[in-house]
Design a protein around this motif. Structure first.
Motif, PDB file in Angstrom:
ATOM      1  N   LEU A 163       0.832  -1.203   0.000  1.00  0.00           N
ATOM      2  CA  LEU A 163       0.000   0.000   0.000  1.00  0.00           C
ATOM      3  C   LEU A 163       0.873   1.262   0.000  1.00  0.00           C
ATOM      4  N   GLU A 164       1.879   1.254   0.848  1.00  0.00           N
ATOM      5  CA  GLU A 164       2.801   2.386   0.934  1.00  0.00           C
ATOM      6  C   GLU A 164       3.497   2.618  -0.417  1.00  0.00           C
ATOM      7  N   THR A 165       3.919   1.530  -1.044  1.00  0.00           N
ATOM      8  CA  THR A 165       4.586   1.596  -2.347  1.00  0.00           C
ATOM      9  C   THR A 165       3.630   2.142  -3.404  1.00  0.00           C
ATOM     10  N   MET A 166       2.374   1.686  -3.343  1.00  0.00           N
ATOM     11  CA  MET A 166       1.364   2.124  -4.313  1.00  0.00           C
ATOM     12  C   MET A 166       1.052   3.615  -4.165  1.00  0.00           C
ATOM     13  N   TYR A 167       0.894   4.087  -2.909  1.00  0.00           N
ATOM     14  CA  TYR A 167       0.623   5.517  -2.688  1.00  0.00           C
ATOM     15  C   TYR A 167       1.808   6.365  -3.131  1.00  0.00           C
TER      16      TYR A 167
ATOM     17  N   PRO B 156       2.654   7.285  -7.874  1.00  0.00           N
ATOM     18  CA  PRO B 156       1.447   6.879  -7.190  1.00  0.00           C
ATOM     19  C   PRO B 156       0.556   6.061  -8.119  1.00  0.00           C
ATOM     20  N   GLY B 157      -0.239   5.169  -7.513  1.00  0.00           N
ATOM     21  CA  GLY B 157      -1.167   4.359  -8.298  1.00  0.00           C
ATOM     22  C   GLY B 157      -2.401   4.033  -7.491  1.00  0.00           C
ATOM     23  N   ILE B 158      -3.338   3.289  -8.121  1.00  0.00           N
ATOM     24  CA  ILE B 158      -4.586   2.934  -7.437  1.00  0.00           C
ATOM     25  C   ILE B 158      -4.695   1.427  -7.192  1.00  0.00           C
ATOM     26  N   GLY B 159      -3.703   0.663  -7.662  1.00  0.00           N
ATOM     27  CA  GLY B 159      -3.732  -0.773  -7.416  1.00  0.00           C
ATOM     28  C   GLY B 159      -2.336  -1.351  -7.561  1.00  0.00           C
TER      29      GLY B 159
ATOM     30  N   GLN C 250       4.421  -7.459  -8.427  1.00  0.00           N
ATOM     31  CA  GLN C 250       5.049  -6.241  -8.960  1.00  0.00           C
ATOM     32  C   GLN C 250       6.183  -5.730  -8.071  1.00  0.00           C
ATOM     33  N   ILE C 251       6.181  -6.155  -6.797  1.00  0.00           N
ATOM     34  CA  ILE C 251       7.322  -5.807  -5.934  1.00  0.00           C
ATOM     35  C   ILE C 251       8.181  -7.050  -5.659  1.00  0.00           C
ATOM     36  N   GLY C 252       8.035  -8.058  -6.545  1.00  0.00           N
ATOM     37  CA  GLY C 252       8.938  -9.203  -6.481  1.00  0.00           C
ATOM     38  C   GLY C 252       8.504 -10.317  -5.549  1.00  0.00           C
ATOM     39  N   VAL C 253       7.223 -10.299  -5.129  1.00  0.00           N
ATOM     40  CA  VAL C 253       6.712 -11.352  -4.239  1.00  0.00           C
ATOM     41  C   VAL C 253       5.577 -12.076  -4.974  1.00  0.00           C
ATOM     42  N   PRO C 254       5.843 -13.274  -5.493  1.00  0.00           N
ATOM     43  CA  PRO C 254       4.824 -13.937  -6.312  1.00  0.00           C
ATOM     44  C   PRO C 254       3.746 -14.643  -5.493  1.00  0.00           C
ATOM     45  N   LEU C 255       2.991 -13.880  -4.723  1.00  0.00           N
ATOM     46  CA  LEU C 255       1.869 -14.393  -3.939  1.00  0.00           C
ATOM     47  C   LEU C 255       0.588 -13.710  -4.403  1.00  0.00           C
ATOM     48  N   ARG C 256      -0.535 -14.422  -4.178  1.00  0.00           N
ATOM     49  CA  ARG C 256      -1.818 -13.911  -4.673  1.00  0.00           C
ATOM     50  C   ARG C 256      -2.381 -12.877  -3.687  1.00  0.00           C
ATOM     51  N   VAL C 257      -1.797 -11.699  -3.724  1.00  0.00           N
ATOM     52  CA  VAL C 257      -2.171 -10.595  -2.831  1.00  0.00           C
ATOM     53  C   VAL C 257      -2.261  -9.312  -3.671  1.00  0.00           C
ATOM     54  N   ILE C 258      -3.346  -8.561  -3.447  1.00  0.00           N
ATOM     55  CA  ILE C 258      -3.607  -7.327  -4.195  1.00  0.00           C
ATOM     56  C   ILE C 258      -4.012  -6.234  -3.212  1.00  0.00           C
ATOM     57  N   VAL C 259      -3.576  -5.031  -3.449  1.00  0.00           N
ATOM     58  CA  VAL C 259      -4.134  -3.883  -2.725  1.00  0.00           C
ATOM     59  C   VAL C 259      -4.694  -2.894  -3.754  1.00  0.00           C
ATOM     60  N   ILE C 260      -5.787  -2.250  -3.371  1.00  0.00           N
ATOM     61  CA  ILE C 260      -6.454  -1.289  -4.261  1.00  0.00           C
ATOM     62  C   ILE C 260      -6.951  -0.123  -3.418  1.00  0.00           C
ATOM     63  N   ASP C 261      -6.835   1.088  -3.938  1.00  0.00           N
ATOM     64  CA  ASP C 261      -7.527   2.241  -3.364  1.00  0.00           C
ATOM     65  C   ASP C 261      -7.890   3.166  -4.510  1.00  0.00           C
ATOM     66  N   ILE C 262      -9.164   3.100  -4.920  1.00  0.00           N
ATOM     67  CA  ILE C 262      -9.563   3.937  -6.060  1.00  0.00           C
ATOM     68  C   ILE C 262     -10.057   5.305  -5.585  1.00  0.00           C
ATOM     69  N   ALA C 263     -10.122   5.509  -4.258  1.00  0.00           N
ATOM     70  CA  ALA C 263     -10.699   6.753  -3.722  1.00  0.00           C
ATOM     71  C   ALA C 263      -9.658   7.840  -3.478  1.00  0.00           C
TER      72      ALA C 263
ATOM     73  N   GLU D  18      -9.021   4.955   1.176  1.00  0.00           N
ATOM     74  CA  GLU D  18      -9.936   3.835   1.423  1.00  0.00           C
ATOM     75  C   GLU D  18      -9.301   2.553   0.898  1.00  0.00           C
ATOM     76  N   PRO D  19      -8.254   2.066   1.602  1.00  0.00           N
ATOM     77  CA  PRO D  19      -7.542   0.885   1.088  1.00  0.00           C
ATOM     78  C   PRO D  19      -8.383  -0.384   1.137  1.00  0.00           C
ATOM     79  N   MET D  20      -8.194  -1.221   0.131  1.00  0.00           N
ATOM     80  CA  MET D  20      -8.840  -2.531   0.098  1.00  0.00           C
ATOM     81  C   MET D  20      -7.757  -3.583  -0.104  1.00  0.00           C
ATOM     82  N   TYR D  21      -7.922  -4.698   0.582  1.00  0.00           N
ATOM     83  CA  TYR D  21      -6.926  -5.772   0.548  1.00  0.00           C
ATOM     84  C   TYR D  21      -7.601  -7.054   0.073  1.00  0.00           C
ATOM     85  N   PHE D  22      -6.975  -7.720  -0.854  1.00  0.00           N
ATOM     86  CA  PHE D  22      -7.537  -8.961  -1.399  1.00  0.00           C
ATOM     87  C   PHE D  22      -6.463 -10.049  -1.364  1.00  0.00           C
TER      88      PHE D  22
END
Ligand code: NI
Length: 178
Positions: free
Chosen positions: A36-40, A43-46, A51-64, A73-77
């Motif tokens: 999340l910190e890297t994404m902000y 800057p990006g929204i997802g 993308q940071i070199g960790v091949p695990l099924r984890v996503i963060v999104i904040d479109i707000a 309004e962070p979202m974690y998947f």
């Protein structure tokens, strides 16, 4: 929280399929905080972990947060799965932190229902539409090693990849001079 380096295309690491997470441990929560910190910062929204070199099924999104009020309004998947989509498509101009400064219009289902584990490891089901639906599908593509440019014709994709290689070369030249 730590800001990580974001891998950019055509780095082959981005092409791999990410692995499921066993359970949402403290380490996974730290990973999500860093993402999340890297994404902000980017800057990006997802952002997907690969993308940071960790091949695990984890996503963060904040479109707000890029709206005028800047409210986060962070979202974690974790282990997200799309359980249904609609046939109607919507078109957004997409970019990607791993494909810097390149944008293209991509068609995707305008709504999707996604099942996932949240930050606390609880199972959730979310119905998403509009920009959020597109963003979830874009990030989930990363988990399969797919970038938005893979949805384009080979001709368009090759033009973008050539630009990326060229800009990588010139930026590494700058680093040597500095
Ligand atoms: Ni992306």
């Amino acid at each position: 929280m730590t800001i990580k380096r974001i891998l950019t295309a055509p780095d082959p690491f981005l092409k791999q399929i990410s692995n499921p997470v066993d359970s949402v441990t403290k380490e996974i929560q730290i990973l999500m905080d860093d993402m999340l910190e890297t994404m902000y910062d980017a800057p990006g929204i997802g952002l997907a972990a690969v993308q940071i070199g960790v091949p695990l099924r984890v996503i963060v999104i904040d479109i707000a947060w890029r709206n005028e009020d800047g409210k986060k309004e962070p979202m974690y998947f974790v282990n997200p799965e799309i359980i249904s989509t609609v046939e109607t498509l919507s078109t957004y101009e997409e970019g990607c932190l791993s494909v810097p400064d390149q944008y293209a219009e991509i068609d995707r289902p305008e709504k999707c229902k996604v099942k996932y584990l949240d930050y606390d490891g609880n199972e959730q089901i979310m119905s998403a539409e509009g920009m959020l639906a597109t963003c979830i599908q874009h990030e989930m593509d990363h988990l399969e090693g797919i970038l938005f440019i893979d949805h384009l014709s080979n001709l368009k994709k090759n033009i973008i990849v050539k630009k990326l290689i060229k800009s990588k070369k010139s930026s590494s030249k700058e680093r040597i001079v500095a």
